[in-house]
Design an enzyme around this catalytic site. Structure first.
Site, PDB file in Angstrom:
ATOM      1  N   ARG A  60      37.359  56.905  -3.776  1.00 16.36           N
ATOM      2  CA  ARG A  60      37.395  55.543  -4.031  1.00 16.36           C
ATOM      3  C   ARG A  60      38.937  55.379  -3.513  1.00 16.36           C
ATOM      4  O   ARG A  60      39.599  56.020  -3.344  1.00 16.36           O
ATOM      5  CB  ARG A  60      36.908  54.917  -5.162  1.00 16.36           C
ATOM      6  CG  ARG A  60      37.626  55.577  -6.280  1.00 16.36           C
ATOM      7  CD  ARG A  60      37.087  55.040  -7.743  1.00 16.36           C
ATOM      8  NE  ARG A  60      37.628  55.672  -8.744  1.00 16.36           N
ATOM      9  CZ  ARG A  60      37.647  55.286  -9.992  1.00 16.36           C
ATOM     10  NH1 ARG A  60      36.861  54.275 -10.448  1.00 16.36           N
ATOM     11  NH2 ARG A  60      38.155  56.128 -11.036  1.00 16.36           N
TER      12      ARG A  60
ATOM     13  N   CYS B  62      42.634  51.398   3.920  1.00 17.26           N
ATOM     14  CA  CYS B  62      43.820  50.830   4.435  1.00 17.26           C
ATOM     15  C   CYS B  62      43.589  49.302   4.219  1.00 17.26           C
ATOM     16  O   CYS B  62      42.727  48.693   4.996  1.00 17.26           O
ATOM     17  CB  CYS B  62      43.956  50.922   5.844  1.00 17.26           C
ATOM     18  SG  CYS B  62      45.141  50.170   6.494  1.00 17.26           S
TER      19      CYS B  62
ATOM     20  N   ASN C 108      38.862  47.040  -7.830  1.00 19.89           N
ATOM     21  CA  ASN C 108      39.122  47.519  -8.900  1.00 19.89           C
ATOM     22  C   ASN C 108      40.306  48.426  -8.982  1.00 19.89           C
ATOM     23  O   ASN C 108      40.706  49.114  -8.018  1.00 19.89           O
ATOM     24  CB  ASN C 108      37.974  48.486  -9.156  1.00 19.89           C
ATOM     25  CG  ASN C 108      37.833  48.930 -10.524  1.00 19.89           C
ATOM     26  OD1 ASN C 108      37.670  48.180 -11.574  1.00 19.89           O
ATOM     27  ND2 ASN C 108      38.205  50.335 -10.801  1.00 19.89           N
ATOM     28  N   GLU C 109      41.201  48.180  -9.979  1.00 20.10           N
ATOM     29  CA  GLU C 109      42.431  48.930 -10.086  1.00 20.10           C
ATOM     30  C   GLU C 109      43.107  49.188  -8.870  1.00 20.10           C
ATOM     31  O   GLU C 109      43.252  50.285  -8.259  1.00 20.10           O
ATOM     32  CB  GLU C 109      42.134  50.449 -10.868  1.00 20.10           C
ATOM     33  CG  GLU C 109      41.847  50.048 -12.059  1.00 20.10           C
ATOM     34  CD  GLU C 109      41.831  51.300 -13.058  1.00 20.10           C
ATOM     35  OE1 GLU C 109      41.590  52.398 -12.479  1.00 20.10           O
ATOM     36  OE2 GLU C 109      41.759  51.288 -14.222  1.00 20.10           O
TER      37      GLU C 109
ATOM     38  N   CYS D  60      49.355  53.094   2.014  1.00 22.77           N
ATOM     39  CA  CYS D  60      48.738  53.577   3.222  1.00 22.77           C
ATOM     40  C   CYS D  60      49.849  53.658   4.051  1.00 22.77           C
ATOM     41  O   CYS D  60      50.751  52.787   4.323  1.00 22.77           O
ATOM     42  CB  CYS D  60      47.492  52.631   3.963  1.00 22.77           C
ATOM     43  SG  CYS D  60      47.075  53.261   5.217  1.00 22.77           S
TER      44      CYS D  60
ATOM     45  N   CYS E 129      49.456  54.587   7.440  1.00 27.51           N
ATOM     46  CA  CYS E 129      48.845  54.456   8.885  1.00 27.51           C
ATOM     47  C   CYS E 129      49.786  53.861   9.712  1.00 27.51           C
ATOM     48  O   CYS E 129      50.469  53.170   9.416  1.00 27.51           O
ATOM     49  CB  CYS E 129      47.314  53.821   8.905  1.00 27.51           C
ATOM     50  SG  CYS E 129      47.427  52.058   8.920  1.00 27.51           S
TER      51      CYS E 129
ATOM     52  N   CYS F 157      49.953  50.039   9.089  1.00 21.20           N
ATOM     53  CA  CYS F 157      50.666  49.816   7.933  1.00 21.20           C
ATOM     54  C   CYS F 157      52.246  49.919   8.149  1.00 21.20           C
ATOM     55  O   CYS F 157      53.111  48.858   7.806  1.00 21.20           O
ATOM     56  CB  CYS F 157      50.495  50.411   6.696  1.00 21.20           C
ATOM     57  SG  CYS F 157      48.764  50.202   6.082  1.00 21.20           S
TER      58      CYS F 157
ATOM     59  N   GLU G  39      38.973  47.183 -19.702  1.00 23.23           N
ATOM     60  CA  GLU G  39      38.183  48.300 -19.855  1.00 23.23           C
ATOM     61  C   GLU G  39      38.944  49.011 -21.198  1.00 23.23           C
ATOM     62  O   GLU G  39      40.139  48.774 -21.127  1.00 23.23           O
ATOM     63  CB  GLU G  39      38.405  49.275 -18.672  1.00 23.23           C
ATOM     64  CG  GLU G  39      37.604  48.938 -17.593  1.00 23.23           C
ATOM     65  CD  GLU G  39      37.556  49.963 -16.448  1.00 23.23           C
ATOM     66  OE1 GLU G  39      38.019  51.109 -16.625  1.00 23.23           O
ATOM     67  OE2 GLU G  39      37.733  49.485 -15.073  1.00 23.23           O
TER      68      GLU G  39
ATOM     69  N   TRP H 221      39.046  62.135 -18.378  1.00 21.68           N
ATOM     70  CA  TRP H 221      40.278  62.400 -17.389  1.00 21.68           C
ATOM     71  C   TRP H 221      41.769  62.698 -18.052  1.00 21.68           C
ATOM     72  O   TRP H 221      42.789  62.849 -17.466  1.00 21.68           O
ATOM     73  CB  TRP H 221      40.560  61.241 -16.179  1.00 21.68           C
ATOM     74  CG  TRP H 221      40.666  59.822 -16.821  1.00 21.68           C
ATOM     75  CD1 TRP H 221      39.733  59.081 -17.089  1.00 21.68           C
ATOM     76  CD2 TRP H 221      41.715  59.463 -17.298  1.00 21.68           C
ATOM     77  NE1 TRP H 221      40.225  57.726 -17.535  1.00 21.68           N
ATOM     78  CE2 TRP H 221      41.372  58.154 -17.817  1.00 21.68           C
ATOM     79  CE3 TRP H 221      43.344  59.434 -17.506  1.00 21.68           C
ATOM     80  CZ2 TRP H 221      42.319  57.136 -18.525  1.00 21.68           C
ATOM     81  CZ3 TRP H 221      44.204  58.716 -17.968  1.00 21.68           C
ATOM     82  CH2 TRP H 221      43.610  57.678 -18.400  1.00 21.68           C
TER      83      TRP H 221
ATOM     84  N   HIS I 163      32.200  60.686 -18.767  1.00 23.26           N
ATOM     85  CA  HIS I 163      33.247  59.852 -19.316  1.00 23.26           C
ATOM     86  C   HIS I 163      32.380  58.892 -20.424  1.00 23.26           C
ATOM     87  O   HIS I 163      31.131  58.459 -20.209  1.00 23.26           O
ATOM     88  CB  HIS I 163      33.425  58.866 -18.095  1.00 23.26           C
ATOM     89  CG  HIS I 163      34.584  57.864 -18.539  1.00 23.26           C
ATOM     90  ND1 HIS I 163      34.238  56.959 -19.756  1.00 23.26           N
ATOM     91  CD2 HIS I 163      35.869  57.920 -18.381  1.00 23.26           C
ATOM     92  CE1 HIS I 163      35.503  56.071 -19.623  1.00 23.26           C
ATOM     93  NE2 HIS I 163      36.438  56.740 -18.806  1.00 23.26           N
TER      94      HIS I 163
HETATM   95  C1  GLA Z   1      39.308  53.294 -14.235  1.00 25.63           C
HETATM   96  C2  GLA Z   1      38.135  52.617 -13.333  1.00 25.63           C
HETATM   97  C3  GLA Z   1      36.855  52.834 -13.976  1.00 25.63           C
HETATM   98  C4  GLA Z   1      36.827  54.360 -14.596  1.00 25.63           C
HETATM   99  C5  GLA Z   1      37.797  54.341 -15.611  1.00 25.63           C
HETATM  100  C6  GLA Z   1      37.425  55.693 -16.347  1.00 25.63           C
HETATM  101  O1  GLA Z   1      39.673  52.314 -15.413  1.00 25.63           O
HETATM  102  O2  GLA Z   1      38.498  51.286 -13.389  1.00 25.63           O
HETATM  103  O3  GLA Z   1      35.982  52.676 -12.909  1.00 25.63           O
HETATM  104  O4  GLA Z   1      36.982  55.089 -13.571  1.00 25.63           O
HETATM  105  O5  GLA Z   1      38.873  54.440 -15.154  1.00 25.63           O
HETATM  106  O6  GLA Z   1      38.395  55.918 -17.593  1.00 25.63           O
HETATM  107 ZN    ZN Z   2      47.024  51.489   6.620  1.00 26.32          ZN
END
Ligand code: GLA
Ligand code: ZN
Length: 680
Positions: free
Chosen positions: A113, A117, A151-152, A157, A159, A162, A310, A318, A361
């Protein structure tokens, strides 16, 4: 915003029903369990692109609508994500330009994920089409509470697209190539550029020796990400102007200046995963670090609550060691989030995925699928606690002190070649100042050097190595107006492009404010020691760094007692118009720093309220009430003094003293006495 304000506290988390569409029994069970756990919100759609658009231009949203309807009918709102965190395979196959290029110049293959770019027009077009359709489909859905963009966001990048954008950004910023060469001191090692299109990003196997370039690349990456965020946001706002927008931040993620991104958001949200119960620090220290992170997030929008987007009710997958949260930890962490100004406690994730990367997780519902598990029960208990604290929603934390923790400065310190690479510890130093303020019972914001200082009685700006154009002037104005300012070794060495100030540090007019200049900086080996003797005879320990100062107006408050600079000033104070500017030339032990901060706070007229060891204390307030949060991370009961009001979790009345058991918390409601006609 209204839907988010002054409701109850939110409780829920990331929910991925798309993984279970062939199991209606599980989807039904989810709703039943959510109600049992006191869940009132879920985040849907994060990483759902391949289900929402299985083939280019073929959209299927019916499953999502059905889930949202069903949730809403059961009292559960939706935070709806745009799916740009991960791409479907058809997209990478057809538009390879959307694949990110890494710092070695290698184009990534499809997969994982955050591999896109953000500059790519094809990628922007595809996500734009998706967001527009999502917004149109759900704009009137009564369950839609908030947009969650991607998300996060993170990464960079390299490339060709960029690179080109970077060059355009540089041209906009510096105007001419001569100006850039000067600002970056490129004559060193014959690195002058002739044209903007010769400037490459700092590739891992390329130019890494120009500090100005490295910093400009970080700033550009933030600028480009903010532009991308705005791209998604503008589409959503055009169709659903009344729905607020957030994206989830990651702790003190070093790759992006979150304060720049924050300007695009209505609500700040972030993901908190502390390493609880580790074997290298006390639980208290782990939790106070988390408090600092919460305070960083809160301080980006001080006039409103933030959201804990979250967290995990059990263990993540992780960390180096994925230890489960001990009994009670989860509830305590949830109350801590609320104490620091969060209006939510949410999880990654509601139900464990059966396969793939995050199958181990933690989640509220395990593969076991039962509700009598410890984790489910503790989650449900947390739901009850949050319900009992519902009146806290919408209230805010008001801080009297601030610690300046600045991303630009952080990047510049990290990249500077000097001192000791291992011991710079800028983040930890800022965190320690924050912790000491908390231990003195002084609520503290964590701000950038670009924020206003004027609302604070005390400002500590440790290691403010890089001064932007206005920073020095702002610091002077702050002190002139009566503020108490504390700066330390490594203040004011470079300008915004990392060129050193000439004529002595701290530069840019700060020598006049502090009444001194720093002639040398000594770096200690771990076994080196020195001490500082203060005017009252007390001693402080010096570690890591000691500046040798020359005074030109400052009063010495403490002097070094060893080595060739024995007898010279280590800590000084300088009266500057109505306020004081303190300079701490050496890295001092915690006890000594605490004494100094106590003095500063007392000078500023702040009431000190020493918090007992292992305890944490915060106050949130609104027009009618104050909510006092008292937490205990230790193994002994803590007696908090001066607590008056109704304890919201037990209903008991506190009249002066309150006992909080180990791993427990109390939240005391104090009604404000409003004078007639006083503005609420
Ligand atoms: C991040 C992501 C989630 C998941 C969690 C795992 O915060 O946003 O999608 O991968 O980590 O801790
Ligand atoms: Zn790029």
């Amino acid at each position: 915003m209204n839907k988010l304000r002054n409701r109850e506290l939110l409780h829920g988390g990331d929910y991925n029903p798309e993984q279970w569409l062939d199991r209606p029994d599980i989807l039904e069970e989810d709703i039943r369990l959510m109600k049992k756990a006191g869940v009132n919100v879920v985040t849907l759609g994060v990483f759902s692109w391949s289900i929402l658009e299985p083939k280019e231009g073929v959209y299927q949203f019916a499953w999502l609508e059905e889930i949202m309807d069903n949730l809403y009918q059961n009292g559960i709102h939706t935070i709806l994500a745009t799916p740009s965190g991960a791409k479907p395979v058809w997209l990478d196959e057809k538009y390879p330009e959307a694949l990110r290029v890494d710092e070695w110049g290698r184009r990534r293959h499809h997969g994982v994920r955050h591999n896109h770019c953000i500059t790519s027009p094809a990628f922007r077009k595809k996500i734009g089409e998706m967001d527009r359709l999502l917004a149109k489909r759900f704009k009137d859905h009564p369950g839609l509470l908030l947009w969650h963009i991607s998300n996060e966001l993170g990464g960079a990048c390299y490339c060709p697209l960029c690179q080109k954008r970077f060059q355009e950004y540089l041209e906009q910023t510096y105007g001419t190539i001569e100006h850039l060469n000067k600002a970056w001191w490129t004559v060193f090692w014959s690195h002058q550029y002739q044209r903007f299109d010769q400037v490459e990003p700092p590739f891992a196997n390329g130019e890494g020796s120009i500090m100005g370039l490295n910093l400009a690349w970080k700033r550009f990456t933030t600028w480009n990400m903010a532009d991308y965020l705005r791209w998604e946001k503008d589409i959503l706002k055009e169709i659903t102007p009344g729905i607020p927008v957030t994206t989830n931040f990651m702790k003190l993620y070093p790759g992006l200046d979150y304060r720049v991104l924050a300007k695009e958001l209505d609500v700040i949200s972030w993901d908190s995963y502390p390493r609880y119960h580790n074997d290298y620090e006390s639980l208290y220290d782990t939790c106070i670090e988390n408090a600092f992170d919460h305070a960083v997030m809160r301080s980006m929008k001080k006039d409103r609550p933030f959201l804990l987007m979250e967290s995990v009710p059990g263990a993540v997958n992780w960390h180096d060691y994925n230890k489960v949260k001990r009994p009670g930890m989860h509830k305590l962490a949830a109350i801590q989030a609320a104490a620091l100004g969060s209006d939510s406690v949410q999880y990654f994730q509601w139900r464990k995925s059966r396969g793939s990367f995050e199958q181990y997780h933690g989640a509220v519902v395990d593969h076991l699928g039962r509700e009598d598990t410890r984790i489910f029960q503790e989650t449900a208990e947390t739901g009850r606690v949050l319900a009992a604290l519902k009146d806290v929603a919408g209230s805010v934390v008001k801080a009297k002190a601030a610690v300046v923790f600045d991303w630009d400065n952080r990047w510049a310190i990290q990249d500077m070649k000097g001192l000791s690479q291992k011991k710079k510890e800028y983040e930890k130093t800022c965190m320690n100042f924050y912790k000491l303020f908390l231990e003195l019972g002084v609520e503290t914001d964590v701000i950038s050097r670009e924020d206003s200082f004027s609302t604070y009685d005390v400002v500590a700006a440790p290691m403010l190595y890089l001064l932007g154009e206005d920073t020095a002037r702002k610091l002077k104005e702050y002190v002139a107006g009566g503020g108490q300012l504390l700066c330390t070794y490594l203040t004011g060495y470079v300008d915004k492009d990392t060129l050193c100030y000439l004529g002595g540090f701290p530069g840019d007019g700060l020598k006049e404010l502090f009444g001194l200049y720093s002639e040398e900086m000594d770096t200690f080996y771990p076994s080196d020691k020195n001490q500082v003797r203060f005017l009252d005879g007390s001693l402080g320990e010096v570690r890591d760094f000691a500046e040798i100062l020359k005074l030109s107006g400052a009063e010495p408050v403490g002097v070094y007692i060893h080595d060739f600079y024995a007898g010279t000033a280590a800590v000084t104070r300088s009266q500057y118009e109505k306020g004081s500017a303190w300079y701490v030339g050496a890295r001092l032990d915690e006890g000594t720093m605490k004494r100094l901060l106590r003095e500063l706070c007392q000078e500023a007229g702040i009431t000190i309220r020493e918090i007992p060891g292992n305890g944490e204390y915060h106050v949130r307030e609104n027009g009618e009430a104050r909510f006092h949060f008292l937490l205990n991370y230790g193994e002994e009961t803590i007696k908090f003094q001066d607590v008056r009001g109704m304890e919201l979790l037990t209903g008991e009345v506190a009249e002066g003293e309150l006992l909080v058991k180990p791993m427990e918390a109390a939240v005391v409601l104090e009604k404000k006495q409003l004078a007639k006609g006083e503005d609420r």
